[in-house]
Design a protein around this motif. Structure first.
Motif: not given
Length: 329
Positions: A2-4, A290-291, A296-297, A299-306
């Motif tokens: 994953a790209d952090l 964990w990613m 998950f590929t 941080v940009a992908q998951i940021r704010g997804s919840m």
């Protein structure tokens, strides 16, 4: 893998885990240890408004001491040694840190008024800080002070400091506003490029043996993430500003939750005091693992997804969920 990578206050970071203001960064050796341990950026310990005020008062007294002397007697003025000890040493720490490490160095100023901050913020910028974290801490013990009085004071400080520098300013605040969302928006309008949620206000205790008011300091725990988690989720996508999470970040679990809520960066000190600066690398590696496990590929992908704007049931962040939680007990 994953790209952090992430961006905070316009500063590109290799990952979102930042060393927040704390005692480890009081020395150049400690700052180097934080970089070696894996910090994506380092927030220096706070310089307090009261320190600046005391130094200004001391300098004024020393200057006044020679007011009645003649020009020929200038050599008899009291020495200025020690008058600028705190602020001068802090600026030197900023300069040395900027030269010693490659990660962004963020200065921290802690205060509640504009006294001394405008000029000093400019000096911090000249010393090389990449950004300023303005830690606003004011206890309105005056019963005549209104909520709007307090809010205007915060806005004035933020506006004055932001106008005095060109580097980004993040504002670290507490949650104790009647309308937290509106206040956050007003601080951004005043010039803040980022918000840090939340300040942990250290509150006094009573020593029953000595009958004294005793200052106490308790390290944070992961259970404390819920209030900042709520407001990060509410604010994400609604403000033109970076969001950073602080309080309770002890492992990749808290870091992941904060990022899912909408944080651009997560900050930790208590965990580093417990486990040492190398714990930064552990948190980063565990977050990456964990990613990868979740496919998950980035941080940009998951940021704010919840965040509130993106979850299927936005009412989970509002009063509607309150009854559900109580009934679930």
């Amino acid at each position: 893998m994953a790209d952090l990578s992430t961006t905070y206050l316009g500063l590109p970071l290799p990952h979102p885990i930042v060393a927040s203001a704390g005692p480890i960064a009081q020395s150049l050796d400690g700052i180097r240890c934080l970089e070696d341990g894996g910090a994506a950026a380092i927030v220096l310990p706070s310089l307090f408004e009261e320190q600046i005020q005391r130094e200004n008062e001391a300098l004024a007294r020393l200057t006044a001491a020679g007011a009645d002397s003649t020009g020929e007697a200038s050599s008899y003025f009291p020495p200025k040694a020690g008058v600028e000890a705190s602020s001068g040493a802090y600026l030197e720490l900023v300069r040395q840190a900027r030269r010693a490490v490659s990660v962004p160095v963020i200065a921290s100023l802690n205060g509640a008024t504009t006294d001394g901050w405008v000029d000093y913020a400019g000096q911090v910028q000249e010393a090389g800080a990449h950004a300023i974290e303005l830690n606003l801490f004011h206890i309105p013990t005056d019963l005549a002070a209104t909520g709007r009085d307090v809010e205007r004071r915060y806005e004035e400080v933020v506006g004055a400091v932001c106008a005095a520098v060109s580097i980004p300013v993040a504002v670290k605040i507490g949650p104790y506003f009647s309308a937290m969302g509106e206040m956050a928006a007003r601080l951004v309008t005043a010039g803040a490029r980022g918000l840090v949620l939340f300040n942990r206000f250290y509150q006094p205790d009573f020593d029953l043996d000595r009958m004294l008011v005793a200052p106490t300091l308790d390290l944070s725990s992961p259970a404390e993430i819920r209030l900042p988690l709520l407001w990060l989720a509410v604010l994400h996508g609604r403000l033109d500003a970076s969001l950073a999470a602080t309080t309770g970040v002890h492992s990749h679990v808290e870091a992941a939750k904060y990022i899912l809520a909408g944080a651009d960066a997560v900050m930790s000190t208590s965990a580093l005091l417990k486990h040492g600066p190398k714990h930064l690398a552990t948190m980063r590696q565990d977050l990456e693992a964990w990613m990868d496990e979740k496919a998950f590929t980035s941080v940009a992908q998951i940021r704010g997804s919840m965040s509130q704007q993106r979850v299927a049931a936005p009412s989970a962040f509002e009063r509607a969920n309150y009854i559900r939680i109580l009934n679930s007990w």
